[in-house]
Every structure is written in structure tokens, then in C-alpha cells.
Scaffold this motif. Structure first.
Motif, PDB file in Angstrom:
ATOM      1  N   PRO A 118       7.278  -2.186  -4.439  1.00 56.42           N
ATOM      2  CA  PRO A 118       7.525  -1.273  -5.565  1.00 56.42           C
ATOM      3  C   PRO A 118       6.750  -1.689  -6.813  1.00 56.42           C
ATOM      4  N   SER A 119       6.435  -2.998  -6.937  1.00 61.29           N
ATOM      5  CA  SER A 119       5.717  -3.468  -8.127  1.00 61.29           C
ATOM      6  C   SER A 119       4.304  -2.875  -8.217  1.00 61.29           C
ATOM      7  N   GLN A 120       3.792  -2.348  -7.121  1.00 62.95           N
ATOM      8  CA  GLN A 120       2.414  -1.828  -7.109  1.00 62.95           C
ATOM      9  C   GLN A 120       2.309  -0.412  -7.659  1.00 62.95           C
ATOM     10  N   SER A 121       3.434   0.305  -7.653  1.00 65.77           N
ATOM     11  CA  SER A 121       3.352   1.720  -8.056  1.00 65.77           C
ATOM     12  C   SER A 121       4.529   2.066  -8.950  1.00 65.77           C
ATOM     13  N   ASN A 122       4.331   3.082  -9.809  1.00 60.18           N
ATOM     14  CA  ASN A 122       5.496   3.573 -10.559  1.00 60.18           C
ATOM     15  C   ASN A 122       5.982   4.848  -9.880  1.00 60.18           C
ATOM     16  N   ASN A 123       7.105   5.384 -10.364  1.00 60.57           N
ATOM     17  CA  ASN A 123       7.675   6.476  -9.560  1.00 60.57           C
ATOM     18  C   ASN A 123       6.975   7.831  -9.716  1.00 60.57           C
ATOM     19  N   THR A 124       5.903   7.884 -10.511  1.00 60.84           N
ATOM     20  CA  THR A 124       5.138   9.136 -10.525  1.00 60.84           C
ATOM     21  C   THR A 124       3.948   9.028  -9.573  1.00 60.84           C
ATOM     22  N   GLN A 125       3.748   7.839  -9.036  1.00 62.81           N
ATOM     23  CA  GLN A 125       2.584   7.645  -8.150  1.00 62.81           C
ATOM     24  C   GLN A 125       2.940   7.833  -6.673  1.00 62.81           C
ATOM     25  N   ILE A 126       1.906   8.096  -5.917  1.00 64.08           N
ATOM     26  CA  ILE A 126       2.085   8.359  -4.481  1.00 64.08           C
ATOM     27  C   ILE A 126       1.302   7.286  -3.718  1.00 64.08           C
ATOM     28  N   THR A 127       1.950   6.672  -2.748  1.00 62.35           N
ATOM     29  CA  THR A 127       1.241   5.651  -1.979  1.00 62.35           C
ATOM     30  C   THR A 127       0.545   6.286  -0.774  1.00 62.35           C
ATOM     31  N   PHE A 128      -0.548   5.677  -0.387  1.00 57.87           N
ATOM     32  CA  PHE A 128      -1.259   6.190   0.793  1.00 57.87           C
ATOM     33  C   PHE A 128      -1.807   5.028   1.611  1.00 57.87           C
ATOM     34  N   VAL A 186      -1.892   5.387  -4.969  1.00 63.03           N
ATOM     35  CA  VAL A 186      -1.914   3.920  -4.856  1.00 63.03           C
ATOM     36  C   VAL A 186      -2.045   3.529  -3.387  1.00 63.03           C
ATOM     37  N   PRO A 187      -3.075   2.746  -3.060  1.00 57.54           N
ATOM     38  CA  PRO A 187      -3.195   2.333  -1.651  1.00 57.54           C
ATOM     39  C   PRO A 187      -2.282   1.155  -1.341  1.00 57.54           C
ATOM     40  N   ASN A 188      -2.160   0.865  -0.058  1.00 62.56           N
ATOM     41  CA  ASN A 188      -1.412  -0.315   0.376  1.00 62.56           C
ATOM     42  C   ASN A 188      -2.125  -1.579  -0.097  1.00 62.56           C
ATOM     43  N   LEU A 189      -1.388  -2.689  -0.141  1.00 63.33           N
ATOM     44  CA  LEU A 189      -2.045  -3.986  -0.378  1.00 63.33           C
ATOM     45  C   LEU A 189      -2.915  -4.284   0.841  1.00 63.33           C
ATOM     46  N   ASP A 216       9.825  -3.953   8.152  1.00 65.52           N
ATOM     47  CA  ASP A 216       9.668  -4.846   6.992  1.00 65.52           C
ATOM     48  C   ASP A 216       8.216  -5.281   6.852  1.00 65.52           C
ATOM     49  N   TRP A 217       7.583  -5.528   7.981  1.00 67.84           N
ATOM     50  CA  TRP A 217       6.171  -5.955   7.969  1.00 67.84           C
ATOM     51  C   TRP A 217       5.338  -4.897   7.252  1.00 67.84           C
ATOM     52  N   TYR A 218       5.558  -3.642   7.610  1.00 67.43           N
ATOM     53  CA  TYR A 218       4.793  -2.532   7.021  1.00 67.43           C
ATOM     54  C   TYR A 218       5.134  -2.378   5.532  1.00 67.43           C
ATOM     55  N   LEU A 219       6.432  -2.397   5.246  1.00 70.71           N
ATOM     56  CA  LEU A 219       6.880  -2.168   3.866  1.00 70.71           C
ATOM     57  C   LEU A 219       6.337  -3.209   2.889  1.00 70.71           C
ATOM     58  N   ASN A 220       6.125  -4.425   3.380  1.00 71.04           N
ATOM     59  CA  ASN A 220       5.621  -5.481   2.483  1.00 71.04           C
ATOM     60  C   ASN A 220       4.241  -5.161   1.917  1.00 71.04           C
ATOM     61  N   PHE A 221       3.527  -4.210   2.545  1.00 66.45           N
ATOM     62  CA  PHE A 221       2.223  -3.812   2.001  1.00 66.45           C
ATOM     63  C   PHE A 221       2.369  -2.710   0.940  1.00 66.45           C
ATOM     64  N   PHE A 222       3.607  -2.283   0.714  1.00 65.38           N
ATOM     65  CA  PHE A 222       3.862  -1.244  -0.293  1.00 65.38           C
ATOM     66  C   PHE A 222       4.964  -1.699  -1.249  1.00 65.38           C
ATOM     67  N   TRP A 242      13.230  -2.140   0.016  1.00 61.67           N
ATOM     68  CA  TRP A 242      12.931  -0.825  -0.547  1.00 61.67           C
ATOM     69  C   TRP A 242      12.515   0.106   0.581  1.00 61.67           C
ATOM     70  N   CYS A 243      12.408   1.370   0.280  1.00 58.52           N
ATOM     71  CA  CYS A 243      11.925   2.314   1.288  1.00 58.52           C
ATOM     72  C   CYS A 243      11.272   3.515   0.624  1.00 58.52           C
ATOM     73  N   ASP A 244      11.427   3.638  -0.699  1.00 61.40           N
ATOM     74  CA  ASP A 244      10.864   4.807  -1.380  1.00 61.40           C
ATOM     75  C   ASP A 244       9.352   4.736  -1.523  1.00 61.40           C
TER      76      ASP A 244
END
Ligand SMILES: Nc1ncnc2c1ncn2[C@@H]1O[C@H](COP(=O)(O)OS(=O)(=O)O)[C@@H](OP(=O)(O)O)[C@H]1O
Length: 403
Positions: A186-196, A153-156, A178-184, A122-124
Motif C-alpha cells: 500500500p505504501s507504493q500507491s495512494n487510493n486514487t491510483q491504480i496498480t498494474f 503504479v506498477p508492481n515492485l 501473500d507472495w504476489y501481494l508483497n509486490f503491491f 492488504w488486498c485493495d
């Protein structure tokens, strides 16, 4: 693996000309001035591979590359040469030694990458907000306040550095995207949420603004500033409590007044303690990468004493639905800070490592630091005025009590 600035992509897709998407005409367009031609022209070094283990069978690839070579020889003065991939890579880095260190971009920004990006990746969910610190300014409190917002939504957490991923500023960066992305995930957030993400060491990390911008050019950046003298003292106490030998062997005053003839470990320690407080210097660096409207400079003293006010302004900057933090935070007299209000009168505060009890700073150290930071504070004040941002009360006080 692809060489820097190259796009990994497929030029032939299939083995049969009649099955080529868009037909022969499309492939020939790519060869005769189109994408394949441009790829060769614009990159002094290219690595091409065939899909086939025995590429003698890959007739379409042979047709494609024979044709592009003929076309280039006929219509350009480009001198073509070939070498095995490893030799090509070596040549590439001789030509561009500055690119030996990777600079990760968002794979989904390039349509060809997006097309071949694995379905299981993923990348979104890459963060759209970065809290950059510096250290000891209340960044963890801010992190927990932001995480209370339903839109954010924060990172894992990282198993080693907890809520901080410290991706852009240290060797984690070399572990790849990939290392970075694994902390974000898609299961952690829905598409109206913003990760930080927040990593307090990002603020003064040499390579961080450039790396962050390469991956997250549209991110919103939040820096938190408190009195640089207080920050330095808090940092010293923090490091000392972790048993650092330099912090244990030298008093705070000895650290901050260390000079060029002091032992190297002491000088290095002094720099780590004092440098992040040169706020304007580091902010200017962030502003060379990010547009000023993407950068929010949060008053850390206000966050501490009136967190709901500070969070109101921040929510406006982030353009997220308003949440009344007056209802969510409660002053905890025992802790001496605002904490998350839980049921009844109860609060949930940050652990012992935040809000340590230590003796007040010696007057002579406070005086030394006021003078030390004077030019940096003046530059910060000018910077804030230039950006049309409010000058925090702590900065006004530091500037008037100067000397
Ligand atoms: N609400 C709340 N709760 C607890 N602590 C708070 C809060 N607001 C600000 N602070 C101040 O934050 C200081 C720690 O800063 P950071 O979280 O940025 O530290 S770190 O860099 O992540 O280690 C910490 O510094 P010390 O008092 O020196 O420990 C606190 O003073």
C-alpha cells in the motif's frame, strides 16, 4: 490452511453464551438453519477447530456443535461422520481431484474473510490492469509508458524476473497470494491510483486466464499484437542471445519448419516459438473468462510508430485522465524507437535487450510463416470484426499478401 471453497471463519467468537454478539438467539439462528447449518449442508467435508488447546473448557463450542448435530439429525437425512483433519483433507481431494491445484480468490471479496484478514495484510492494491503480452510485441515499452502516467503504479520489481512477476503462469502461483501481494504494498500507491502488472508470458499460459479471473475478475486486460511472423523471429533472436543451445544449434528456418520426425527438443522449441502467434486461439480463451469490454487489443505496430495515438485510445479504455504522450515521448534516431523524453534533447530508452540488431528474416522463412499463420490471422480478423474492434494495418497486409 483451509480446504478449497471453504471459508475460514469463527462460529463461536467467545467462550461465554451471554457474551456472544447478538446473544443466544443469534447463535441459535445460525444453528437452526442459518450460517453454521448451511455450512455443513453445503460442504460434504468440513474441518472445525476449537480456539482452546483443551477444548473440554470450550463449553460454547460444545453447545454449538452438539446443537447443530442434533438439529441436522432431527431435520435432515444427512449422514454425519467424523475423522481427523488430515484424513478429511485426503477424502476431500479424492472427491475433488481437480481441486488439488489451488485457485486463489481475492480474500477481501468475502465479508467473513475481510473481517478476519490480518491488519498487517492488504488486498485493495491488487492490480486492476494486466498487460498480458505475448512476448516480443513491445510489452516492455508499453509497461514503461504506462508507468509514466501519474494514475498508474506498477508492481515492485522481482529480484529474478525484474518488472515481470510471472505469477499466474508458473510456480510462483504456488507460493501463494501473500507472495504476489508483497509486490503491491500500500505504501507504493495512494487510493486514487491504480496498480498494474505486465508479464508477457501470461497471454499463452494455459492456466492464466482462469487463475487471473479467479483473483482479478474486474481487471482490465491488455494484449499487444504485432505480425506473428515478426514476433516469432524476434523471440528466436531473443532466446539465441541468451545462449539457448537449441537456438544456437538450429537456424530460424530449421526451427519453424521442424516437423513430427524432428528431435523432441527442436519440436518443443518450435512450439514455444510459433504457438503464441496463434493469437485468436489464445484471445478466445481470455474471452471465455473475461467479458469483451474488459479486454483491449492493442496494435503493437502502432505503439511502435505512433505511441501517442496508441496511448490515447488506451487511456480512454482504462478511463484514466488524459496524458499527452506527444510531450512525454521522443523519437530516438539512434535507438530507432520512441523513448521517454528527459531534460533538453535527451531521451531515456529501453536497454540493449529491446531493439536488438539482427539480420532480416530470410524470404523463404517469411513466406513459410505467412502461410503457416494464414488461418490464424483470418480467425483473428474475424474475431476483431465480431468484437467491433479495428483490424490493424499489419493484419490487413498479412492477409492480402498471403501465399
Ligand atoms: N519504444 C520501444 N523501445 C524498444 N523496443 C520497442 C519499442 N516499441 C516496440 N519495441 C519492440 O519491443 C520488442 C520487445 O518486446 P517485449 O518488450 O514485449 O519483449 S519481452 O517479451 O518483454 O522480452 C523489441 O523487439 P526486438 O526489436 O526484436 O528486440 C522491439 O522491437
Amino acid at each position: 490452511m483451509v480446504l478449497p471453497r471453504q471459508t475460514c471463519g469463527l462460529f463461536t467468537h467467545t467462550l461465554l453464551l451471554e457474551r456472544y454478539p447478538g446473544g443466544r438467539q443469534r447463535l441459535d439462528r445460525s444453528i437452526q438453519g442459518g450460517e453454521l447449518f448451511q455450512t455443513v449442508i453445503n460442504n460434504p467435508i468440513n474441518v472445525f477447530m476449537t480456539h482452546m488447546s483443551n477444548y473440554g473448557n470450550d463449553r460454547l463450542a460444545l453447545y454449538t456443535f452438539e446443537s447443530v448435530v442434533k438439529f441436522l439429525r432431527c431435520w435432515t437425512n444427512v449422514r454425519l461422520a467424523s475423522a481427523p483433519p488430515l484424513a478429511l483433507a485426503e477424502k476431500y481431494f479424492q472427491l475433488r481431484p481437480d481441486e488439488l491445484n489451488p485457485l486463489w480468490g481475492n480474500p477481501c471479496d468475502d465479508i467473513r474473510h475481510r473481517r478476519i484478514w490480518s491488519k498487517s495484510k492488504w488486498c485493495d492494491t491488487l492490480p486492476k490492469i494486466l498487460v498480458i503480452g505475448p512476448q516480443k510485441t513491445g510489452s516492455t515499452a508499453l509497461y514503461t509508458f504506462l508507468a509514466m502516467h501519474p494514475t498508474l503504479v506498477p508492481n515492485l520489481p522481482s529480484p529474478t524476473t525484474y518488472e515481470e512477476l510471472q505469477f499466474f503462469n508458473n510456480n510462483n502461483y504456488l507460493k501463494g497470494l501473500d507472495w504476489y501481494l508483497n509486490f503491491f504494498p500500500p505504501s507504493q500507491s495512494n487510493n486514487t491510483q491504480i496498480t498494474f502488472e505486465k508479464s508477457a508470458t501470461y497471454f499463452d499460459g494455459d492456466l492464466v486466464p482462469r487463475r487471473a479471473h479467479a483473483l482479478l475478475p474486474n481487471a482490465k486486460i491488455i494484449a499487444i499484437l504485432i505480425s506473428p511472423s515478426k514476433r516469432a523471429y524476434s523471440w528466436y533472436q531473443h532466446i539465441r542471445s541468451h545462449g539457448d543451445p537449441v537456438a544456437n544449434n538450429y537456424t530460424f528456418h530449421t526451427v519453424i519448419t521442424a516437423n513430427d520426425s524432428s528431435p523432441k527438443p527442436l519440436r518443443d522449441f518450435r512450439n514455444r516459438c510459433l504457438n503464441p502467434g496463434k493469437y485468436s486461439h489464445y484471445l478466445e480463451r481470455w474471452l471465455t473468462e473475461y467479458n469483451a469490454h474488459q479486454v483491449h487489443i492493442l496494435d503493437g505496430s502502432l505503439l511502435r510508430t505512433e505511441p501517442a495515438t496508441a496511448m490515447n485510445t488506451l487511456q480512454k479504455f482504462l478511463k484514466i485522465p488524459h496524458l499527452d504522450y506527444n510531450k512525454l515521448l521522443k523519437y530516438d534516431a539512434k535507438k530507432g524507437f520512441f523513448c521517454q523524453a528527459v531534460s533538453g534533447e535527451k531521451t531515456k530508452c529501453l536497454g540493449k535487450s529491446k531493439g536488438r540488431i539482427y539480420p532480416p528474416m530470410e524470404d523463404r522463412s517469411a513466406k513459410f510463416l505467412r502461410r503457416y499463420y494464414s488461418t490464424h490471422n483470418t480467425a483473428l480478423s474475424k474475431l476483431l470484426v465480431r468484437l467491433g474492434r479495428p483490424v490493424p494495418q499489419w493484419l490487413k497486409e498479412e492477409l492480402t499478401t498471403n501465399g
